[in-house]
Design a protein around this motif. Structure first.
Motif, PDB file in Angstrom:
ATOM      1  N   SER A   1       9.720  56.892  52.567  1.00 52.38           N
ATOM      2  CA  SER A   1       9.589  56.384  51.452  1.00 52.38           C
ATOM      3  C   SER A   1       9.870  54.819  51.118  1.00 52.38           C
ATOM      4  CB  SER A   1      10.905  56.937  50.297  1.00 52.38           C
ATOM      5  OG  SER A   1      11.989  56.777  50.868  1.00 52.38           O
TER       6      SER A   1
ATOM      7  N   GLY B   1      12.359  60.625  52.538  1.00 49.78           N
ATOM      8  CA  GLY B   1      13.573  59.612  52.123  1.00 49.78           C
ATOM      9  C   GLY B   1      14.567  59.863  53.024  1.00 49.78           C
TER      10      GLY B   1
ATOM     11  N   ASP C   1      11.445  63.088  48.259  1.00 48.21           N
ATOM     12  CA  ASP C   1      12.508  62.372  48.337  1.00 48.21           C
ATOM     13  C   ASP C   1      13.141  62.784  47.077  1.00 48.21           C
ATOM     14  OD1 ASP C   1      14.554  60.831  48.671  1.00 48.21           O
ATOM     15  OD2 ASP C   1      13.321  58.790  48.372  1.00 48.21           O
TER      16      ASP C   1
END
Length: 255
Positions: free
Chosen positions: A141, A184, A247
């Motif tokens: 991310s 993430g 994420d």
């Protein structure tokens, strides 16, 4: 459901962390699995755990020739490669101001060049057999911008996101689907080492960090692995060229 029944899956960087979770999930779903990594100990231990049709190949994915050789070893062992996962990654810290050329080159080598040449070799095998195939690149991310201390990492991973779309477009008529996952913050052995080495984390850091996140936990490797297996399998349909944000932070969302 045996989503990958009789498929040959190569997981580069598959001896630990997210890669190891993907290898386990692929084997569970019926695949013949090849994993690569620099250290034989973890790789061979995982192969012993998986049993059956699993193989460890020692490879340093920062070396383009070894990245290509990982595909060749898979083809030598099983006759083909149906699915490729590029999950090897370097997260060593560096800002715009303190990153050395050597650190920058190391990030490019592991996070971009290795995946590029592994994809090159895997797609070439698929084309030679006139067979469909799938590729999933593990990105981040942070490729959207990231923290100041991740400058060379972001540069390389953003390049991988662009490469994912480029290669997917180039080979969509060959029925080769190529997607990426922007993962993430994830709870892995490597992340624990990184937090301790670069951020002074002590025992208990994971519980403290988890309590501050919306879902009450960091991303889990087995959850990522299930998502990757879906993308590798026919159950993900025609999806290609997608770089999916996996994420709990929402891009563009502000508090």
């Amino acid at each position: 459901m045996a989503l990958l029944k009789d498929k040959v899956v190569l997981v580069n960087g598959g001896s630990q962390g997210v890669g190891a979770a993907i290898a386990r999930a692929s084997a569970r779903e019926g695949a013949k699995v090849v994993i690569t990594g620099r250290r034989p100990g973890p790789g061979e231990a995982l192969v012993a755990e998986l049993g059956g049709d699993a193989l460890y190949v020692r490879a340093d994915l920062s070396d383009a020739e070894q990245a290509k050789a990982s595909v060749a070893a898979t083809v030598d062992a099983y006759g083909r490669v149906d699915c490729l996962v590029n999950s090897a990654g370097l997260t060593a810290r560096g800002t715009l101001l303190d990153t050395t050329p050597e650190l920058f080159d190391a990030h490019i080598a592991v996070n971009l060049k290795g995946p590029f040449f592994a994809m090159q070799a895997a797609v070439a095998d698929m084309l030679a057999r006139e067979a469909p195939g799938t590729v999933v690149n593990i990105i981040t991310s942070s490729a959207h911008g990231g923290q100041p201390f991740l400058a060379p990492y972001v540069a390389a991973k953003a390049g991988l996101a662009g490469l994912t779309r480029n290669a997917a477009h180039a080979h969509r008529w060959d029925r080769i689907r190529i997607n990426g996952l922007n993962i993430g913050w994830t709870a892995t052995e490597g992340e624990d080492a990184t937090q301790r080495a670069f951020h002074g984390a002590e025992d208990g850091w994971l519980a403290e960090a988890s309590a501050k996140l919306p879902m009450g936990k960091l991303g889990q490797p087995d959850e990522i692995a299930d998502f990757v297996v879906l993308l590798l399998s026919d159950r993900s349909g025609v999806v290609t060229g997608s770089v999916i944000d996996w994420d709990q932070n929402v891009l563009g969302g502000l508090d």
